[in-house]
Design a protein around this motif. Structure first.
Motif, mmCIF file in Angstrom:
data_model
loop_
_atom_site.group_PDB
_atom_site.id
_atom_site.type_symbol
_atom_site.label_atom_id
_atom_site.label_comp_id
_atom_site.label_asym_id
_atom_site.label_seq_id
_atom_site.Cartn_x
_atom_site.Cartn_y
_atom_site.Cartn_z
ATOM 1 N N SER A 1 0.814 -1.216 0.000
ATOM 2 C CA SER A 1 0.000 0.000 0.000
ATOM 3 C C SER A 1 0.847 1.267 0.000
ATOM 4 C CB SER A 1 -0.918 0.007 1.223
ATOM 5 O OG SER A 1 -0.155 0.011 2.425
ATOM 6 N N ILE A 2 2.160 1.156 0.094
ATOM 7 C CA ILE A 2 2.989 2.359 0.247
ATOM 8 C C ILE A 2 3.135 3.149 -1.054
ATOM 9 C CG2 ILE A 2 5.291 3.237 0.828
ATOM 10 C CD1 ILE A 2 5.517 0.951 2.857
ATOM 11 N N PRO A 3 3.592 2.561 -2.163
ATOM 12 C CA PRO A 3 3.789 3.407 -3.351
ATOM 13 C C PRO A 3 2.495 3.602 -4.122
ATOM 14 C CG PRO A 3 4.592 1.191 -3.783
ATOM 15 C CD PRO A 3 4.160 1.214 -2.340
ATOM 16 N N PRO A 4 2.244 4.819 -4.612
ATOM 17 C CA PRO A 4 1.118 5.056 -5.519
ATOM 18 C C PRO A 4 1.494 4.640 -6.935
ATOM 19 C CG PRO A 4 2.321 7.077 -5.183
ATOM 20 C CD PRO A 4 3.008 6.026 -4.341
ATOM 21 N N GLY A 5 0.533 4.689 -7.836
ATOM 22 C CA GLY A 5 0.809 4.341 -9.221
ATOM 23 C C GLY A 5 -0.415 4.523 -10.088
ATOM 24 N N VAL A 6 -0.411 3.893 -11.250
ATOM 25 C CA VAL A 6 -1.500 4.065 -12.210
ATOM 26 C C VAL A 6 -2.816 3.528 -11.661
ATOM 27 C CG1 VAL A 6 0.013 4.065 -14.214
ATOM 28 C CG2 VAL A 6 -0.877 1.893 -13.365
ATOM 29 N N ILE B 1 -8.871 20.618 -13.077
ATOM 30 C CA ILE B 1 -8.533 19.272 -13.535
ATOM 31 C C ILE B 1 -7.128 18.973 -13.012
ATOM 32 C CG2 ILE B 1 -8.007 17.832 -15.540
ATOM 33 C CD1 ILE B 1 -10.960 18.321 -15.230
ATOM 34 N N ILE B 2 -6.932 17.745 -12.507
ATOM 35 C CA ILE B 2 -5.659 17.375 -11.900
ATOM 36 C C ILE B 2 -5.120 16.119 -12.572
ATOM 37 C CG2 ILE B 2 -4.476 16.707 -9.771
ATOM 38 C CD1 ILE B 2 -6.639 18.141 -8.211
ATOM 39 N N THR B 3 -3.883 16.186 -13.045
ATOM 40 C CA THR B 3 -3.178 14.995 -13.517
ATOM 41 C C THR B 3 -2.102 14.636 -12.502
ATOM 42 O OG1 THR B 3 -1.578 16.283 -14.812
ATOM 43 C CG2 THR B 3 -3.599 15.551 -15.937
ATOM 44 N N MET B 4 -1.681 13.381 -12.520
ATOM 45 C CA MET B 4 -0.759 12.899 -11.496
ATOM 46 C C MET B 4 0.385 12.121 -12.130
ATOM 47 S SD MET B 4 -3.695 11.604 -8.861
ATOM 48 C CE MET B 4 -5.268 12.499 -8.933
ATOM 49 N N GLY B 5 1.572 12.374 -11.617
ATOM 50 C CA GLY B 5 2.743 11.663 -12.103
ATOM 51 C C GLY B 5 3.565 11.133 -10.951
ATOM 52 N N TRP B 6 4.202 9.982 -11.189
ATOM 53 C CA TRP B 6 5.049 9.369 -10.161
ATOM 54 C C TRP B 6 6.369 8.942 -10.786
ATOM 55 C CZ3 TRP B 6 -0.165 7.967 -10.705
ATOM 56 C CH2 TRP B 6 -1.006 8.465 -9.696
ATOM 57 N N GLY B 7 7.403 8.910 -9.958
ATOM 58 C CA GLY B 7 8.713 8.471 -10.417
ATOM 59 C C GLY B 7 9.657 8.337 -9.242
ATOM 60 N N GLU C 1 11.363 12.886 -12.598
ATOM 61 C CA GLU C 1 10.570 11.888 -13.318
ATOM 62 C C GLU C 1 9.082 12.070 -13.030
ATOM 63 O OE1 GLU C 1 11.966 8.036 -12.248
ATOM 64 O OE2 GLU C 1 13.901 8.259 -13.260
ATOM 65 N N ALA C 2 8.745 12.344 -11.784
ATOM 66 C CA ALA C 2 7.343 12.523 -11.421
ATOM 67 C C ALA C 2 6.753 13.752 -12.107
ATOM 68 C CB ALA C 2 7.210 12.646 -9.909
ATOM 69 N N PHE C 3 7.524 14.845 -12.140
ATOM 70 C CA PHE C 3 7.053 16.056 -12.820
ATOM 71 C C PHE C 3 6.850 15.807 -14.311
ATOM 72 C CE2 PHE C 3 8.508 19.600 -15.507
ATOM 73 C CZ PHE C 3 7.402 20.432 -15.373
ATOM 74 N N GLU C 4 7.824 15.149 -14.939
ATOM 75 C CA GLU C 4 7.710 14.874 -16.366
ATOM 76 C C GLU C 4 6.466 14.044 -16.663
ATOM 77 O OE1 GLU C 4 10.175 12.198 -19.504
ATOM 78 O OE2 GLU C 4 11.336 13.746 -18.461
ATOM 79 N N SER C 5 6.184 13.071 -15.802
ATOM 80 C CA SER C 5 5.008 12.232 -15.987
ATOM 81 C C SER C 5 3.722 13.048 -15.845
ATOM 82 C CB SER C 5 5.028 11.083 -14.985
ATOM 83 O OG SER C 5 3.860 10.308 -15.087
ATOM 84 N N ALA C 6 3.635 13.895 -14.808
ATOM 85 C CA ALA C 6 2.436 14.709 -14.611
ATOM 86 C C ALA C 6 2.233 15.674 -15.773
ATOM 87 C CB ALA C 6 2.536 15.473 -13.292
ATOM 88 N N LEU C 7 3.331 16.229 -16.288
ATOM 89 C CA LEU C 7 3.246 17.146 -17.430
ATOM 90 C C LEU C 7 2.757 16.415 -18.670
ATOM 91 C CD1 LEU C 7 3.741 19.781 -18.964
ATOM 92 C CD2 LEU C 7 6.183 19.177 -19.074
ATOM 93 N N LYS C 8 3.317 15.259 -18.945
ATOM 94 C CA LYS C 8 2.888 14.498 -20.119
ATOM 95 C C LYS C 8 1.417 14.113 -20.014
ATOM 96 C CE LYS C 8 7.361 12.623 -21.591
ATOM 97 N NZ LYS C 8 8.184 11.394 -21.748
ATOM 98 N N ASN D 1 6.688 8.374 -0.227
ATOM 99 C CA ASN D 1 6.086 7.049 -0.434
ATOM 100 C C ASN D 1 6.992 6.198 -1.324
ATOM 101 O OD1 ASN D 1 3.867 7.739 1.130
ATOM 102 N ND2 ASN D 1 2.738 8.551 -0.612
ATOM 103 N N SER D 2 8.111 5.843 -0.772
ATOM 104 C CA SER D 2 9.165 5.113 -1.489
ATOM 105 C C SER D 2 8.609 3.847 -2.143
ATOM 106 C CB SER D 2 10.279 4.760 -0.512
ATOM 107 O OG SER D 2 11.308 4.065 -1.156
ATOM 108 N N PRO D 3 9.000 3.575 -3.395
ATOM 109 C CA PRO D 3 9.989 4.289 -4.197
ATOM 110 C C PRO D 3 9.405 5.325 -5.152
ATOM 111 C CG PRO D 3 9.461 2.223 -5.262
ATOM 112 C CD PRO D 3 8.599 2.294 -4.039
ATOM 113 N N GLN D 4 8.160 5.776 -4.917
ATOM 114 C CA GLN D 4 7.507 6.664 -5.865
ATOM 115 C C GLN D 4 7.242 8.033 -5.255
ATOM 116 O OE1 GLN D 4 7.691 5.517 -8.889
ATOM 117 N NE2 GLN D 4 5.735 4.588 -9.434
ATOM 118 N N LYS D 5 7.947 9.057 -5.733
ATOM 119 C CA LYS D 5 7.609 10.435 -5.399
ATOM 120 C C LYS D 5 6.484 10.886 -6.332
ATOM 121 C CE LYS D 5 12.416 11.308 -4.082
ATOM 122 N NZ LYS D 5 12.211 11.112 -2.657
#
Length: 327
Positions: free
Chosen positions: A168-173, A248-254, A259-266, A300-304
């Motif tokens: 339950s620790i890391p978030p994701g898709v 509207i909110i998009t979410m990115g993790w890395g 990496e997390a910012f790039e994902s949220a931007l994409k 939330n290791s390993p995903q910021k």
């Protein structure tokens, strides 16, 4: 629409992770409303004051069946909820109608080796923080006259995947430990579905949290909520998207904030292409002009996590992500 009550007990909660092998705690139709109970603090029950530990939580602590202890996460989640006719490739809408603390007490913990500054703050520390539910605030530190407004939300909103035991620790898709304080009552979260029935679980109540959640935890609080689960079979998403009354909110993790910012931007660029009809280059420029990107959490290791927000007032007046008079 049918109204359901999902109480938290040894047969309706699970600890530490998600699993597609768990039997449903509740089965609903799309559009049903669920009043749900959640508890937090499973691992600190023996150190907690009476104001925090209820008989129900003690019962769960002592008698939770081994098969409902899924993985190594600290989170006690209510669910899973099975949504009839939900299939992989569909989208689950989680409409957050109401969120409120169950108790006038929460906790915060610094965990050794965790947090944004683990070398600077290496000693574990557990604090219990009273909540003033009438004034909707918490004073911290005690007697400091520093008052933190309560903005309750659920840190974890997620579905099961084909990975049988997922922490339950890391978030994701799949959602999970998103820890996004923007997901207040009145918001909607849209999650891709990976297994039949979606198998949605909820928990990790937070009464207040700064963006970043830098010391590892918020004011962790047992929480009540009222949600509506809607199934969308004509909507295709690969990652979660949220809608508040204003944004509207998009979410990115890395593994890094870059990496997390790039994902949220994409994800924001893809949203603007798919739902607004802009070309990719125009979407990219619009993000530079009008979108805001914020640190969700770094712990939330390993995903910021980073989330992008664009005001609905910026978008065409005719825009509706999913038609709903609630917004």
């Amino acid at each position: 629409m049918v109204d359901h009550l999902l109480k938290a007990n040894c047969q309706t909660v699970h600890l530490g992770g998600f699993s597609d092998q768990l039997p449903p705690a509740l089965t609903v139709n799309s559009g049903d409303r669920i009043s749900v109970e959640t508890y937090t603090g499973f691992n600190i029950c023996q150190q907690a004051p009476v104001a925090f530990v209820t008989p129900e939580l003690i019962e769960i602590y002592h008698n939770l069946p081994p098969e409902r202890r899924i993985e190594n996460g600290p989170h006690l989640l209510t669910g899973p909820i099975y949504v009839k006719n939900a299939q992989p490739g569909d989208v689950l809408e989680v409409r957050l109608e109401a969120i409120s603390p169950r108790l006038a007490m929460g906790f915060n913990a610094i965990r050794s080796g965790w947090g944004a500054l683990p070398k600077d703050f290496s000693e574990p520390q557990l604090r219990f923080i009273p909540l003033d539910l009438e004034q909707n605030c918490a004073e911290f530190p005690p007697k400091s006259e520093i008052y933190i407004p309560l903005r309750p939300f659920f840190g974890i909103l997620g579905v099961a995947t084909t990975e049988t035991n997922r922490s339950s620790i890391p978030p994701g898709v799949y959602g999970g430990n998103i820890d996004n304080p923007e997901l207040q009552a009145g918001s909607r979260l849209f999650l891709p579905i990976f297994v039949p029935g979606a198998l949605f679980s909820i928990g990790d109540g937070h009464s207040a949290q700064g963006e970043g959640e830098v010391c590892t935890t918020a004011i962790e609080t047992s929480m009540n909520g009222t949600i509506i689960l809607n199934l969308h079979q004509n909507l295709s998403l690969t990652t979660p998207i949220a809608e508040t009354p204003t944004d509207i909110i998009t979410m990115g993790w890395g593994s890094t904030l870059d990496e997390a910012f790039e994902s949220a931007l994409k994800q924001m660029i893809e949203f603007l292409e798919k739902f607004i009809g802009l070309e990719a280059k125009d979407s990219y420029v619009l993000c530079s002009l009008a979108a805001n990107f914020r640190i969700t959490q770094v712990v939330n290791s390993p995903q910021k996590g980073v989330h992008g927000m664009i005001s609905k007032s910026t978008l065409p007046q005719t825009f509706k992500f999913i038609r709903d008079d609630h917004f």
